[in-house]
Scaffold this motif. Structure first.
Motif, PDB file in Angstrom:
ATOM      1  N   ASP A  90       0.810  -1.215   0.000  1.00 14.96           N
ATOM      2  CA  ASP A  90       0.000   0.000   0.000  1.00 14.96           C
ATOM      3  C   ASP A  90       0.849   1.273   0.000  1.00 14.96           C
ATOM      4  O   ASP A  90       0.344   2.354  -0.334  1.00 14.96           O
ATOM      5  CB  ASP A  90      -0.926   0.016   1.221  1.00 14.96           C
ATOM      6  N   CYS A  91       2.097   1.162   0.373  1.00 11.43           N
ATOM      7  CA  CYS A  91       2.934   2.356   0.468  1.00 11.43           C
ATOM      8  C   CYS A  91       4.258   2.227  -0.270  1.00 11.43           C
ATOM      9  O   CYS A  91       5.089   3.125  -0.198  1.00 11.43           O
ATOM     10  CB  CYS A  91       3.197   2.703   1.940  1.00 11.43           C
ATOM     11  N   GLU A  92       4.500   1.102  -0.975  1.00 11.69           N
ATOM     12  CA  GLU A  92       5.744   0.915  -1.688  1.00 11.69           C
ATOM     13  C   GLU A  92       5.479   0.518  -3.131  1.00 11.69           C
ATOM     14  O   GLU A  92       4.416  -0.020  -3.461  1.00 11.69           O
ATOM     15  CB  GLU A  92       6.607  -0.165  -1.020  1.00 11.69           C
ATOM     16  N   LEU A  93       6.464   0.809  -3.976  1.00  8.55           N
ATOM     17  CA  LEU A  93       6.437   0.363  -5.367  1.00  8.55           C
ATOM     18  C   LEU A  93       7.262  -0.913  -5.452  1.00  8.55           C
ATOM     19  O   LEU A  93       8.493  -0.880  -5.305  1.00  8.55           O
ATOM     20  CB  LEU A  93       7.016   1.433  -6.286  1.00  8.55           C
ATOM     21  N   PRO A  94       6.648  -2.080  -5.687  1.00  8.32           N
ATOM     22  CA  PRO A  94       7.354  -3.356  -5.537  1.00  8.32           C
ATOM     23  C   PRO A  94       8.511  -3.563  -6.511  1.00  8.32           C
ATOM     24  O   PRO A  94       9.432  -4.318  -6.220  1.00  8.32           O
ATOM     25  CB  PRO A  94       6.247  -4.401  -5.760  1.00  8.32           C
ATOM     26  N   HIS A  95       8.496  -2.920  -7.662  1.00  5.88           N
ATOM     27  CA  HIS A  95       9.528  -3.174  -8.660  1.00  5.88           C
ATOM     28  C   HIS A  95      10.496  -2.000  -8.811  1.00  5.88           C
ATOM     29  O   HIS A  95      11.253  -1.941  -9.788  1.00  5.88           O
ATOM     30  CB  HIS A  95       8.879  -3.467 -10.025  1.00  5.88           C
ATOM     31  N   VAL A  96      10.499  -1.065  -7.866  1.00  7.96           N
ATOM     32  CA  VAL A  96      11.392   0.094  -7.914  1.00  7.96           C
ATOM     33  C   VAL A  96      12.306   0.039  -6.689  1.00  7.96           C
ATOM     34  O   VAL A  96      11.872   0.328  -5.578  1.00  7.96           O
ATOM     35  CB  VAL A  96      10.604   1.416  -7.936  1.00  7.96           C
ATOM     36  N   PRO A  97      13.592  -0.369  -6.846  1.00  7.42           N
ATOM     37  CA  PRO A  97      14.481  -0.487  -5.693  1.00  7.42           C
ATOM     38  C   PRO A  97      14.938   0.885  -5.201  1.00  7.42           C
ATOM     39  O   PRO A  97      14.982   1.863  -5.939  1.00  7.42           O
ATOM     40  CB  PRO A  97      15.661  -1.303  -6.222  1.00  7.42           C
ATOM     41  N   ALA A  98      15.317   0.941  -3.930  1.00  4.72           N
ATOM     42  CA  ALA A  98      15.836   2.160  -3.304  1.00  4.72           C
ATOM     43  C   ALA A  98      16.705   1.758  -2.123  1.00  4.72           C
ATOM     44  O   ALA A  98      16.614   0.640  -1.602  1.00  4.72           O
ATOM     45  CB  ALA A  98      14.704   3.075  -2.856  1.00  4.72           C
ATOM     46  N   ILE A  99      17.592   2.680  -1.706  1.00  2.68           N
ATOM     47  CA  ILE A  99      18.503   2.441  -0.583  1.00  2.68           C
ATOM     48  C   ILE A  99      18.326   3.577   0.419  1.00  2.68           C
ATOM     49  O   ILE A  99      18.361   4.747   0.042  1.00  2.68           O
ATOM     50  CB  ILE A  99      19.971   2.364  -1.046  1.00  2.68           C
ATOM     51  N   ASP A 100      18.128   3.208   1.693  1.00  2.00           N
ATOM     52  CA  ASP A 100      18.058   4.195   2.773  1.00  2.00           C
ATOM     53  C   ASP A 100      19.371   4.165   3.540  1.00  2.00           C
ATOM     54  O   ASP A 100      19.840   3.088   3.946  1.00  2.00           O
ATOM     55  CB  ASP A 100      16.906   3.886   3.729  1.00  2.00           C
ATOM     56  N   VAL A 101      19.984   5.348   3.741  1.00  2.00           N
ATOM     57  CA  VAL A 101      21.238   5.473   4.475  1.00  2.00           C
ATOM     58  C   VAL A 101      21.044   6.513   5.566  1.00  2.00           C
ATOM     59  O   VAL A 101      20.515   7.600   5.303  1.00  2.00           O
ATOM     60  CB  VAL A 101      22.397   5.887   3.543  1.00  2.00           C
ATOM     61  N   SER A 102      21.465   6.195   6.786  1.00  2.00           N
ATOM     62  CA  SER A 102      21.397   7.153   7.892  1.00  2.00           C
ATOM     63  C   SER A 102      22.734   7.149   8.627  1.00  2.00           C
ATOM     64  O   SER A 102      23.440   6.141   8.668  1.00  2.00           O
ATOM     65  CB  SER A 102      20.254   6.809   8.855  1.00  2.00           C
ATOM     66  N   PHE A 136      26.473   3.756  10.959  1.00  2.00           N
ATOM     67  CA  PHE A 136      25.881   3.861   9.629  1.00  2.00           C
ATOM     68  C   PHE A 136      24.870   2.733   9.471  1.00  2.00           C
ATOM     69  O   PHE A 136      25.188   1.563   9.710  1.00  2.00           O
ATOM     70  CB  PHE A 136      26.952   3.754   8.540  1.00  2.00           C
ATOM     71  N   ARG A 137      23.646   3.084   9.072  1.00  2.00           N
ATOM     72  CA  ARG A 137      22.594   2.091   8.837  1.00  2.00           C
ATOM     73  C   ARG A 137      22.214   2.132   7.370  1.00  2.00           C
ATOM     74  O   ARG A 137      21.960   3.207   6.809  1.00  2.00           O
ATOM     75  CB  ARG A 137      21.373   2.370   9.713  1.00  2.00           C
ATOM     76  N   VAL A 138      22.171   0.940   6.764  1.00  2.00           N
ATOM     77  CA  VAL A 138      21.863   0.812   5.338  1.00  2.00           C
ATOM     78  C   VAL A 138      20.735  -0.192   5.198  1.00  2.00           C
ATOM     79  O   VAL A 138      20.829  -1.322   5.714  1.00  2.00           O
ATOM     80  CB  VAL A 138      23.089   0.357   4.526  1.00  2.00           C
ATOM     81  N   ASN A 139      19.650   0.208   4.491  1.00  2.00           N
ATOM     82  CA  ASN A 139      18.513  -0.667   4.234  1.00  2.00           C
ATOM     83  C   ASN A 139      18.243  -0.687   2.733  1.00  2.00           C
ATOM     84  O   ASN A 139      18.153   0.375   2.094  1.00  2.00           O
ATOM     85  CB  ASN A 139      17.254  -0.181   4.956  1.00  2.00           C
ATOM     86  N   VAL A 140      18.126  -1.892   2.173  1.00  2.00           N
ATOM     87  CA  VAL A 140      17.820  -2.064   0.758  1.00  2.00           C
ATOM     88  C   VAL A 140      16.372  -2.512   0.663  1.00  2.00           C
ATOM     89  O   VAL A 140      15.999  -3.566   1.179  1.00  2.00           O
ATOM     90  CB  VAL A 140      18.760  -3.087   0.095  1.00  2.00           C
ATOM     91  N   GLY A 141      15.528  -1.705   0.014  1.00  2.00           N
ATOM     92  CA  GLY A 141      14.110  -2.035  -0.092  1.00  2.00           C
ATOM     93  C   GLY A 141      13.516  -1.466  -1.362  1.00  2.00           C
ATOM     94  O   GLY A 141      14.200  -1.296  -2.375  1.00  2.00           O
ATOM     95  N   ASN A 142      12.220  -1.176  -1.283  1.00  2.00           N
ATOM     96  CA  ASN A 142      11.495  -0.637  -2.420  1.00  2.00           C
ATOM     97  C   ASN A 142      11.231   0.858  -2.206  1.00  2.00           C
ATOM     98  O   ASN A 142      11.144   1.338  -1.072  1.00  2.00           O
ATOM     99  CB  ASN A 142      10.163  -1.372  -2.613  1.00  2.00           C
ATOM    100  N   ALA A 143      11.105   1.556  -3.297  1.00  2.00           N
ATOM    101  CA  ALA A 143      10.812   2.983  -3.225  1.00  2.00           C
ATOM    102  C   ALA A 143       9.382   3.196  -2.782  1.00  2.00           C
ATOM    103  O   ALA A 143       8.491   2.388  -3.057  1.00  2.00           O
ATOM    104  CB  ALA A 143      11.050   3.632  -4.582  1.00  2.00           C
ATOM    105  N   GLY A 144       9.141   4.284  -2.076  1.00  2.00           N
ATOM    106  CA  GLY A 144       7.797   4.600  -1.611  1.00  2.00           C
ATOM    107  C   GLY A 144       6.933   5.177  -2.715  1.00  2.00           C
ATOM    108  O   GLY A 144       7.414   5.759  -3.688  1.00  2.00           O
ATOM    109  N   LYS A 145       5.633   4.984  -2.576  1.00  2.00           N
ATOM    110  CA  LYS A 145       4.699   5.527  -3.544  1.00  2.00           C
ATOM    111  C   LYS A 145       4.617   7.045  -3.385  1.00  2.00           C
ATOM    112  O   LYS A 145       4.666   7.576  -2.279  1.00  2.00           O
ATOM    113  CB  LYS A 145       3.311   4.917  -3.346  1.00  2.00           C
ATOM    114  N   PRO A 146       4.532   7.767  -4.505  1.00  2.00           N
ATOM    115  CA  PRO A 146       4.380   9.224  -4.389  1.00  2.00           C
ATOM    116  C   PRO A 146       3.046   9.575  -3.749  1.00  2.00           C
ATOM    117  O   PRO A 146       2.024   8.938  -4.003  1.00  2.00           O
ATOM    118  CB  PRO A 146       4.455   9.705  -5.841  1.00  2.00           C
TER     119      PRO A 146
END
Length: 624
Positions: free
Chosen positions: A146-158, A271-281
């Motif tokens: 409901d809140c992610e695009l399943p086929h669009v990868p993204a990386i979160d870095v903090s 450093f925290r790195v998460n590999v997931g899907n991009a959020g829906k606009p």
């Protein structure tokens, strides 16, 4: 903590500039005054190169990609290992590594970790009651689809310091992420961290390539990696299956599968790195509060535009407005220009009937009817002169124009052909359909000039029989040349006696030319715009008869009237005249000035290039 103590010798030519001894793990070379090995102005960049020290026998020189480049022992390099005795050349500055030794225990004891400014704990307001403050979920979990695009990868870095988050970035599409202080032409850092903390000027946290992501494990770091369907493994275990990192000496890189999460600790930083899907606009939702805030502005704008439209509606004159409804002819002409510049119509002059007296006296001539011939301005279309009057050679007391062949030539060639054709009596004199069989006159020469002029001779005109204009016309009932009511400066009588009478009799150009016409000369013309001044002067000269008629109306009441009439007018894009105003007239007769102003409204010019043209045209009048 220092890992080695290095001694350098800095030369310029054969001159020794400095011999620094440094124990930093990252040694900066550049024009920056804070650099450990400074360069002279004009040599190298502000931050030109760095030396990374891992051990006395593990020293790396990194060029940051700026001009004029870096050479070691005469070979240009981007990155290389340094040994004792190697010579670094940057411009004209030569740097020699003389010694590299392990640090003493005293220097190691002086090293202290960097204090965390966020380490001080904040007292909890619930500590007295034993309560604890934490965030709780107020609803059910949101499904990822409901809140992610399943086929669009993204990386979160903090990036965190202790328990405080300093920086967070969502990399969509995935790309590499760097921390440090290096800033060159081809390199940059996403988050600034001093080299004293990292031990290097630029460190990759995650490297993205070809749609996949790899975690960088720096030497001496701690942490873990959460792998989907496999669980959590430590960085030490991950290093066993990792590969060497080409961008950081001594580091390794571990591939991260989609859904993996990494936790890497380097000193006090995490450093925290998460590999997931991009959020829906997130779409913009309707906010009634925003509408209420902008509604007053829309309302005021609508009222303003409506007010302007109403003003234009009520200020426009009615369509059936006549000249005697309270507005003078100048105002009507101005309103017509505002409404439609292409619809400037000449104000019709009402014809007044000429009363013929049984006993004409020596008064000036009255008004004659229009000629049956061409109504254009008298003159020769090929003449170069202006302001000359026509003449017929001879010693006769009266002036007669020739008529022979006029009707036939007019039907074949028009009036221009008539005037250019040889006629019975004198081929240089004008011809009229109502003329005599043979031309006769009382001047020394014959000339095809204007109806009025200062001297006898050829003058530019439209080959007609009138005062001004260009084109065919005529059709009056009489045979005279109509000059308007009140033309009283030349000749006498009502047209039935010798002289310049122009009235309801024969109306022909009769009598002698002993009296001189009033003089009218143009002053300096000022033109602003892209229309040649000579074109403007030529068109105004073609209408000198109209201006002279205005002046002669003033002479009827004041024979000594003289002065300057200057008009300022605008030639529109279509060549029509608009906005005629007084441009500094000193003629003491307002009616003559108004008459000249009306004549300007009737003029038409060629269409100017590039916009409107502003003209100031002065005319100087004086009696004969």
């Amino acid at each position: 903590m220092a890992k080695a103590i290095l001694t350098f010798a800095v030369y310029r030519g054969e001159e020794v500039l400095a011999q620094p001894t440094l124990d930093q793990n990252v040694i900066k070379i550049g024009r920056d005054p804070k650099s450990h090995i400074p360069l002279s102005n004009g040599e190298g960049a502000r931050m030109h190169a760095v030396i990374e020290v891992t051990a006395p026998d593990d020293i790396t020189l990194v060029d940051l990609g700026n001009e004029p480049g870096t050479s070691v022992n005469g070979v240009p390099i981007n990155k290389c290992q340094l040994h004792v005795g190697d010579q670094i050349l940057i411009g004209k500055t030569r740097i020699v590594l003389e010694t590299a030794a392990a640090p003493s225990r005293e220097i190691a004891a002086r090293a202290r970790p960097t204090p965390n400014p966020f380490a001080a704990a904040i007292a909890s307001p619930f500590a007295a009651s034993g309560a604890h403050y934490r965030m709780v979920r107020s609803g059910p979990s949101v499904p990822p689809e409901d809140c992610e695009l399943p086929h669009v990868p993204a990386i979160d870095v903090s990036v965190s310091w202790g328990s405080n988050t300093l920086f967070n970035r969502n990399l969509n599409p995935p790309r590499s992420f760097y921390v440090g202080e290096e800033s060159g032409k081809n390199t940059t850092c996403d988050f600034f961290m001093p080299s004293e903390v990292l031990g290097t000027t630029r460190m990759p946290v995650v490297i993205a390539s070809g749609g996949s992501a790899s975690l960088v494990i720096p030497p001496g770091s701690n942490g873990f990696v959460d792998i989907p369907k496999q669980g959590r493994i430590s960085l030490a275990e991950a290093s066993k299956s990792a590969t060497p990192c080409p961008e950081l000496s001594g580091a390794q890189q571990f591939p991260l599968a989609p859904g993996a999460a990494a936790h890497v600790e380097v000193g006090d930083f995490t450093f925290r790195v998460n590999v997931g899907n991009a959020g829906k606009p997130v779409g913009a939702a309707f906010d009634p509060r925003g509408l209420m805030e902008t509604a007053p502005y829309f309302l005021l704008t609508a009222l303003f535009i409506g007010g302007i439209l109403l003003m234009g509606l009520y200020s426009a004159p009615p369509a059936n407005l006549e000249a005697d409804d309270g507005l003078d002819r100048d105002t009507i002409a101005m309103l017509g220009e505002w409404i439609d510049p292409n619809a400037i119509l000449e104000v019709e002059e009402k014809e007044t009937e000429q009363e013929t007296e049984d006993d004409p006296d020596n008064r000036e001539g009255g008004m004659g009817t229009a000629s049956t011939g061409e109504e254009g301005e008298m003159g020769d279309v090929d003449a170069a002169e202006a302001n000359n009057t026509y003449a017929v050679e001879g010693d006769s007391e009266t002036v007669e124009l020739a008529r022979e062949r006029a009707l036939r030539d007019a039907g074949t060639f028009g009036m221009i052909g008539v005037l250019n054709a040889a006629n019975a009596g004198d081929p240089a004199a004008p011809i009229a359909p109502w003329g005599q069989a043979v031309a006769q006159g009382n001047q020394e020469i014959s000339a095809n000039g204007n109806m009025w002029g200062d001297n006898f001779g050829e003058a530019f005109g439209a080959a007609g029989l009138g005062l001004s204009g260009w084109g065919e016309g005529g059709g009056g009932l009489g045979e005279g040349v109509g000059l308007g009511k009140g033309l009283k400066t030349i000749g006498h009588g009502d047209g039935n006696t010798p002289g310049q009478g122009i009235g309801d009799g024969h109306g022909r150009i009769r009598g002698s030319r002993r009296a001189k016409a009033p003089q009218m000369r143009a002053g300096e013309t000022k033109v602003t715009g892209r229309l040649p001044p000579e074109v403007i002067r030529r068109i105004v000269r073609q209408n000198h008869g109209r201006f002279r008629q205005c002046y002669e109306q003033g002479l009827a009441s004041n024979p000594n009237l003289q002065g300057r009439v200057a008009m300022r007018f605008i030639i529109g894009r279509d060549g029509a005249v608009s906005n005629v105003s007084n441009g500094g007239s000193d003629l003491p007769d307002s009616q003559v000035v108004s008459c000249v102003m009306r004549v300007y409204y009737r003029l038409s010019f060629p269409q100017p290039e590039g916009g409107i043209v502003t003209v100031v045209y002065p005319l100087n009048f004086q009696p004969s």
